[in-house]
Design an enzyme around this catalytic site. Structure first.
Site, PDB file in Angstrom:
ATOM      1  N   HIS A  64       0.805  -1.213   0.000  1.00 18.57           N
ATOM      2  CA  HIS A  64       0.000   0.000   0.000  1.00 18.57           C
ATOM      3  C   HIS A  64       0.850   1.281   0.000  1.00 18.57           C
ATOM      4  O   HIS A  64       0.652   2.151   0.851  1.00 18.57           O
ATOM      5  CB  HIS A  64      -0.950   0.003   1.215  1.00 18.57           C
ATOM      6  CG  HIS A  64      -1.870  -1.174   1.246  1.00 18.57           C
ATOM      7  ND1 HIS A  64      -2.291  -1.780   2.415  1.00 18.57           N
ATOM      8  CD2 HIS A  64      -2.457  -1.879   0.245  1.00 18.57           C
ATOM      9  CE1 HIS A  64      -3.088  -2.794   2.130  1.00 18.57           C
ATOM     10  NE2 HIS A  64      -3.203  -2.887   0.821  1.00 18.57           N
TER      11      HIS A  64
HETATM   12  C1  LIG Z   1      -0.248  -7.723  -4.713  1.00 16.10           C
HETATM   13  C2  LIG Z   1      -1.158  -6.588  -4.281  1.00 16.10           C
HETATM   14  C3  LIG Z   1      -2.244  -6.856  -3.451  1.00 16.10           C
HETATM   15  C4  LIG Z   1      -3.076  -5.817  -3.042  1.00 16.10           C
HETATM   16  N1  LIG Z   1      -4.218  -6.116  -2.362  1.00 16.10           N
HETATM   17  C5  LIG Z   1      -5.132  -5.136  -2.157  1.00 16.10           C
HETATM   18  C6  LIG Z   1      -6.421  -5.446  -1.660  1.00 16.10           C
HETATM   19  O1  LIG Z   1      -6.744  -6.612  -1.431  1.00 16.10           O
HETATM   20  N2  LIG Z   1      -7.299  -4.433  -1.464  1.00 16.10           N
HETATM   21  C7  LIG Z   1      -6.973  -3.130  -1.733  1.00 16.10           C
HETATM   22  O2  LIG Z   1      -7.793  -2.239  -1.493  1.00 16.10           O
HETATM   23  N3  LIG Z   1      -5.754  -2.809  -2.201  1.00 16.10           N
HETATM   24  C8  LIG Z   1      -4.848  -3.778  -2.469  1.00 16.10           C
HETATM   25  N4  LIG Z   1      -3.660  -3.468  -3.043  1.00 16.10           N
HETATM   26  C9  LIG Z   1      -3.344  -2.059  -3.283  1.00 16.10           C
HETATM   27  C10 LIG Z   1      -4.163  -1.418  -4.404  1.00 16.10           C
HETATM   28  O3  LIG Z   1      -4.431  -2.346  -5.427  1.00 16.10           O
HETATM   29  C11 LIG Z   1      -3.409  -0.205  -4.933  1.00 16.10           C
HETATM   30  O4  LIG Z   1      -3.155   0.701  -3.872  1.00 16.10           O
HETATM   31  C12 LIG Z   1      -4.178   0.553  -5.996  1.00 16.10           C
HETATM   32  O5  LIG Z   1      -4.563  -0.300  -7.040  1.00 16.10           O
HETATM   33  C13 LIG Z   1      -3.304   1.693  -6.514  1.00 16.10           C
HETATM   34  O6  LIG Z   1      -3.972   2.385  -7.523  1.00 16.10           O
HETATM   35  P1  LIG Z   1      -3.219   3.494  -8.359  1.00 16.10           P
HETATM   36  O7  LIG Z   1      -4.212   4.096  -9.273  1.00 16.10           O
HETATM   37  O8  LIG Z   1      -2.484   4.385  -7.434  1.00 16.10           O
HETATM   38  O9  LIG Z   1      -2.072   2.723  -9.178  1.00 16.10           O
HETATM   39  P2  LIG Z   1      -2.127   1.412 -10.057  1.00 16.10           P
HETATM   40  O10 LIG Z   1      -3.432   0.723  -9.937  1.00 16.10           O
HETATM   41  O11 LIG Z   1      -0.904   0.636  -9.720  1.00 16.10           O
HETATM   42  O12 LIG Z   1      -2.058   1.944 -11.561  1.00 16.10           O
HETATM   43  C14 LIG Z   1      -0.961   2.560 -12.151  1.00 16.10           C
HETATM   44  C15 LIG Z   1      -1.034   2.266 -13.642  1.00 16.10           C
HETATM   45  O13 LIG Z   1      -0.156   3.155 -14.320  1.00 16.10           O
HETATM   46  C16 LIG Z   1       0.504   2.439 -15.340  1.00 16.10           C
HETATM   47  N5  LIG Z   1       1.771   3.103 -15.645  1.00 16.10           N
HETATM   48  C17 LIG Z   1       2.834   3.245 -14.822  1.00 16.10           C
HETATM   49  N6  LIG Z   1       3.827   3.889 -15.461  1.00 16.10           N
HETATM   50  C18 LIG Z   1       3.378   4.155 -16.714  1.00 16.10           C
HETATM   51  C19 LIG Z   1       3.957   4.805 -17.844  1.00 16.10           C
HETATM   52  N7  LIG Z   1       5.196   5.307 -17.824  1.00 16.10           N
HETATM   53  N8  LIG Z   1       3.208   4.901 -18.986  1.00 16.10           N
HETATM   54  C20 LIG Z   1       1.928   4.403 -19.036  1.00 16.10           C
HETATM   55  N9  LIG Z   1       1.358   3.776 -17.985  1.00 16.10           N
HETATM   56  C21 LIG Z   1       2.071   3.666 -16.834  1.00 16.10           C
HETATM   57  C22 LIG Z   1       0.703   1.060 -14.741  1.00 16.10           C
HETATM   58  O14 LIG Z   1       0.995   0.093 -15.724  1.00 16.10           O
HETATM   59  C23 LIG Z   1      -0.602   0.854 -14.009  1.00 16.10           C
HETATM   60  O15 LIG Z   1      -1.564   0.260 -14.830  1.00 16.10           O
HETATM   61  C24 LIG Z   1      -2.794  -4.478  -3.454  1.00 16.10           C
HETATM   62  C25 LIG Z   1      -1.704  -4.211  -4.280  1.00 16.10           C
HETATM   63  C26 LIG Z   1      -0.889  -5.258  -4.719  1.00 16.10           C
HETATM   64  C27 LIG Z   1       0.271  -4.946  -5.632  1.00 16.10           C
END
Ligand SMILES: Cc1cc2nc3c(=O)[nH]c(=O)nc-3n(C[C@H](O)[C@H](O)[C@H](O)COP(=O)(O)OP(=O)(O)OC[C@H]3O[C@@H](n4cnc5c(N)ncnc54)[C@H](O)[C@@H]3O)c2cc1C
Length: 529
Positions: free
Chosen positions: A465
């Site tokens: 997280h």
């Molecule tokens: C293994 C795991 C288990 C988890 N379990 C849970 C759970 O059970 N419940 C929960 O609430 N949370 C959980 N989390 C945490 C939660 O999923 C994340 O906090 C949340 O998805 C983050 O969202 P975000 O939009 O910040 O980033 P992300 O969802 O990580 O999205 C970022 C996106 O940006 C893209 N990106 C990055 N760099 C570039 C670039 N240069 N060009 C184009 N695209 C790019 C990536 O490919 C990705 O698709 C878990 C996370 C993981 C890894």
């Protein structure tokens, strides 16, 4: 020349919600740019295949060696492809504690108190239990009860109750404290990623361009305004233009990386990598907060739990058939099936430890196969005091950023962790879990602080997280203001976990989606004048 009203960078939790909401009524042209693929395969969609999701969907980052973890490097999985980390996560649906958001507001984030964010959690949500004061049922994000929880997971909740730790049927309702089964982001027994909720339903709409396998190298500025993004797709480079602006949603590691590659960040560090400085902004990549987590683990004779044995393999084969036919059974597991929130420090304003009960023996994030059957219990420090950083390893967007969570830098985190792990063992020592006669895989004297600290430092790691690396605030030092707009250039917003000023007391998928919802709403408000 490709030109859109808005470009969204990253199709993860925050980006899917922001892009979907901006595009849904057809009035704005939106381009969603995602480095990974579509994630439209049965490994991603079948919950029980979570440990087998491949490299194409996971960046599999490593941290720098952690002094607080006896010099070990940590593992930092991050989702790649549509859905982002919601396509590889454990699907646990948790929003955090109401106190967290009231605290954000008290820190200067006006408009982010619990009463302000609750409507957006509800707007996002389609809870199978139906609507009430805390839940929505008309949103795109399906939230379900678990279809086929493991008997060990219900036994865990009963063991907590044996210790007078209350049952809580809804951690996202009136009170977060207590123990119970988690609700999950699944629909009809399949993973319901943010992309399946917000992006896929709009696929094919004329105003919505979804570009996968396209790596954003940097944001392009003209006259102090974000006017487009430079992307690399295959061997080809191209600039895509945005009339209205750019929303950065690349997550807590890649959003600060892209900001720095675009010239916004700590000036000295950017110059080291030959990057022209657009704005000296030291808070980009600072304030990294993450949930440090310790997994206790027990072996059992009982084969109720997932495990590696002939019986276990046959059971999973049957479960796979059941899932293909009916979308029920053990393959709907989210692994972190049960858990709870409780205060271990008397002066904590809200539960300071979260537990995740997993009906399997977990070692090294599931990367190490363990023979036999058993279960695990995670305890994580919900509001860590330690702060880390994300910086650049190189000026190439394809390279991993340098991640330093700085776990256990602050001793207060170890004090909370110790108490959390002790409570883990007290729960497991109580019936009905105790009736399984579990064998502790790491037996020590838990009341010897030095021995326990040593065990924790040798085995603890993230529970996935990370937040805070492009922090929101009303202070001049923050990266974005309280409407998620960049302080340094016009036409740039950030909408993902990186903007959280403080880590919430719980899992971060639903909060990241809420942030994406809010970003789209802020932009629509501006457009409406
Ligand atoms: C293994 C795991 C288990 C988890 N379990 C849970 C759970 O059970 N419940 C929960 O609430 N949370 C959980 N989390 C945490 C939660 O999923 C994340 O906090 C949340 O998805 C983050 O969202 P975000 O939009 O910040 O980033 P992300 O969802 O990580 O999205 C970022 C996106 O940006 C893209 N990106 C990055 N760099 C570039 C670039 N240069 N060009 C184009 N695209 C790019 C990536 O490919 C990705 O698709 C878990 C996370 C993981 C890894």
């Amino acid at each position: 020349m490709a030109t859109f009203d808005f470009i969204v960078i990253g199709g993860g939790s925050g980006g899917s919600a922001a892009a979907g909401r901006l595009a849904e009524d057809g009035k704005l042209s939106v381009c969603l740019i995602e480095a990974g693929g579509r994630n439209d395969n049965f490994r991603v969609k079948t919950p029980g295949f979570m440990p087998f999701i491949g490299d194409k969907s996971n960046y599999r980052y490593e941290t720098v060696p952690q002094k607080g973890l006896n010099g070990r490097t940590g593992y930092q999985p991050r989702g790649r492809g549509l859905g982002g980390s919601s396509a590889i996560n454990a699907m646990v649906y948790i929003r955090g504690n109401a106190w967290d958001y009231d605290n954000w507001a008290a820190l200067g984030c006006d408009g982010w108190a619990y009463d302000d964010v609750l409507p957006f959690f509800k707007k996002a949500e389609d809870n199978e239990r139906g609507p009430n004061a805390y839940h929505g049922s008309n949103g795109p994000l399906r939230v379900s009860n678990q279809r086929s929880p493991n008997p060990g997971s219900t036994a865990f909740v009963e063991s907590a109750a044996t210790l007078q730790l209350p049952r809580n049927p809804d951690f996202n309702g009136e009170s977060q404290a207590g123990f119970g089964l988690y609700q999950v982001t699944q629909k009809n027994g399949e993973r319901w990623s943010a992309a399946r909720a917000y992006v896929e339903p709009l696929r094919g709409k004329k105003n919505f361009d979804i570009r996968t396998d396209a790596l954003v190298e940097k944001i392009v500025f003209e006259d102090g305004r974000a006017s487009g993004v430079a992307i690399r797709r295959g061997g080809k480079r191209e600039v895509i233009h945005a009339r209205g602006g750019v929303i950065l949603s690349a997550g807590a590691f890649n959003s600060p990386q892209i900001m720095m590659l675009s010239g916004i960040g700590p000036a000295g560090h950017l110059k080291e990598h030959g990057i022209e400085v657009v704005a000296d902004r030291p808070s980009v990549g600072a304030d990294l907060q993450d949930h440090i987590d310790y997994v206790s683990s027990w072996e059992t004779q009982s084969k109720d739990f997932f495990g590696s044995s002939l019986a276990g393999t046959l059971k999973m084969a049957a479960a796979l058939v059941e899932h293909r036919r009916k979308r029920t059974g053990a393959m709907t597991t989210c692994f972190a099936e049960a858990g709870g929130f409780w205060k271990v420090m008397d002066d904590a304003p809200a539960p300071d430890v979260q537990w995740h009960f997993v009906p399997a023996m977990l070692e090294d994030h599931g990367r190490e196969q363990v023979k036999g059957h058993g279960f695990s219990l995670h305890a994580c420090v919900l509001r860590p005091e330690s702060r880390g950083t994300v910086t650049l390893n190189s000026a190439d967007a394809a390279d991993a950023p340098r991640i330093d969570p700085n776990f256990f830098d602050d001793d207060r985190d170890m004090a909370v962790m110790r108490a959390g792990v002790r409570l883990s063992h007290r729960i497991v020592d109580a019936p009905p879990l105790a009736n399984y006669q579990p064998r502790d895989r790491y037996p020590i004297d838990l009341y010897d602080d030095d021995a326990l600290d040593e065990l924790i430092r040798s085995r603890a790691d993230t529970v996935y997280h990370p937040v805070g690396t492009c922090r929101m605030g009303s202070d001049e030092a923050s990266v974005v203001d309280t409407e998620l707009a960049s302080r340094d250039v016009d036409g740039l917003w950030i909408a993902d976990a990186s903007v959280m000023p403080r880590l919430v007391s719980g899992n971060t998928n639903a909060p990241s989606i809420m942030i994406g919802e809010r970003c789209a709403a802020f932009i629509k408000d501006i457009l409406a004048g």
